[in-house]
Design an enzyme around this catalytic site. Structure first.
Site, PDB file in Angstrom:
ATOM      1  N   HIS A  54       0.856  -1.190   0.000  1.00 31.99           N
ATOM      2  CA  HIS A  54       0.000   0.000   0.000  1.00 31.99           C
ATOM      3  C   HIS A  54       0.890   1.237   0.000  1.00 31.99           C
ATOM      4  O   HIS A  54       1.881   1.300   0.735  1.00 31.99           O
ATOM      5  CB  HIS A  54      -0.891  -0.035   1.251  1.00 31.99           C
ATOM      6  N   ASP A  71      -2.279   8.997   4.343  1.00 34.79           N
ATOM      7  CA  ASP A  71      -2.736   7.666   3.959  1.00 34.79           C
ATOM      8  C   ASP A  71      -4.095   7.829   3.282  1.00 34.79           C
ATOM      9  O   ASP A  71      -5.030   8.340   3.902  1.00 34.79           O
ATOM     10  CB  ASP A  71      -2.862   6.782   5.196  1.00 34.79           C
ATOM     11  N   CYS A 121      -4.044   4.044  -4.658  1.00 41.75           N
ATOM     12  CA  CYS A 121      -3.415   4.704  -3.509  1.00 41.75           C
ATOM     13  C   CYS A 121      -2.205   5.546  -3.927  1.00 41.75           C
ATOM     14  O   CYS A 121      -2.010   6.663  -3.432  1.00 41.75           O
ATOM     15  CB  CYS A 121      -3.035   3.694  -2.438  1.00 41.75           C
TER      16      CYS A 121
END
EC number: 3.4.22.39
Length: 204
Positions: A54, A71, A121
């Site tokens: 991620h 994030d 992401c």
């Protein structure tokens, strides 16, 4: 599949974010070792050699001595460790140790802007880095770049509104990248496919 480190670096550079960009790292990112200038990086929560997990972004503003952690899912520290076995405190500590005062401020994203069904992401991290580059004292909110997307508490991600909001965010993100990154435009078909909504079946 998501985006590779090479793709993310090329997007960042094509956005003109040269000064202060340290590069793309895996979980062993050493932190900001020169705190006399603004710096930023994209970091994977896993080991890139083994595929990565991620993407998140870190930035340091030397004027306010603020350490930013972005994030796209806004996970808590507990969730970051549970999902990816990732902890950022070592990075925070190594950055603080480079300052004579040993004191820095942590600002961490607490809202989600990305749907869990998406593999974008890294692209959201590029948006954050652009926000920091142009607005280093308030990159999390209150500027025209990051305010392109809206946040929602991570606990609401799978609600009908959360899905709608984060899917809208991704569409706006793609439009922004098409408008601002020549590299993304050149490779748009493949990159949009690899980061698409419903890439993962996390909700119906």
């Amino acid at each position: 599949m998501g985006t590779s480190g090479a793709d993310l670096e090329n997007i960042v550079l094509s956005l003109g974010l040269h000064s202060g960009f340290l590069g793309i790292f895996d979980k062993h990112f050493p932190g900001f070792l020169n705190v006399n200038k603004p710096s930023f990086a994209i970091v994977n929560t896993g080991d890139i050699i083994q595929g990565g997990l991620h993407w998140i972004a870190f930035a340091f503003d030397n004027v306010t001595s603020t350490f930013f952690m972005f994030d796209p899912f806004g996970w808590s520290d507990m969730e970051l460790y549970r999902k990816y076995e990732f902890q950022y405190h070592r990075i925070l500590k190594s950055t603080a140790l480079t300052k004579p005062s040993r004191c820095i401020k942590l600002v961490k994203s607490k809202e989600a802007v990305q749907c869990t069904c998406s593999a974008a992401c890294g692209l959201f991290c590029c948006l954050f880095l652009a926000s920091f580059y142009h607005y280093p004292t308030f990159p999390m909110r209150g500027n025209p770049i990051i305010d392109l997307v809206d946040g929602i508490p991570p606990t609401k991600l799978h609600s009908s509104y959360g899905i709608y909001l984060t899917h809208c965010n991704q569409k706006k993100l793609i439009a922004w990248l098409l408008s601002n990154s020549a590299y993304f435009r050149k490779n748009a078909m493949l990159m949009i496919h690899n980061t698409r909504l419903y890439y993962l079946y996390t909700h119906l």
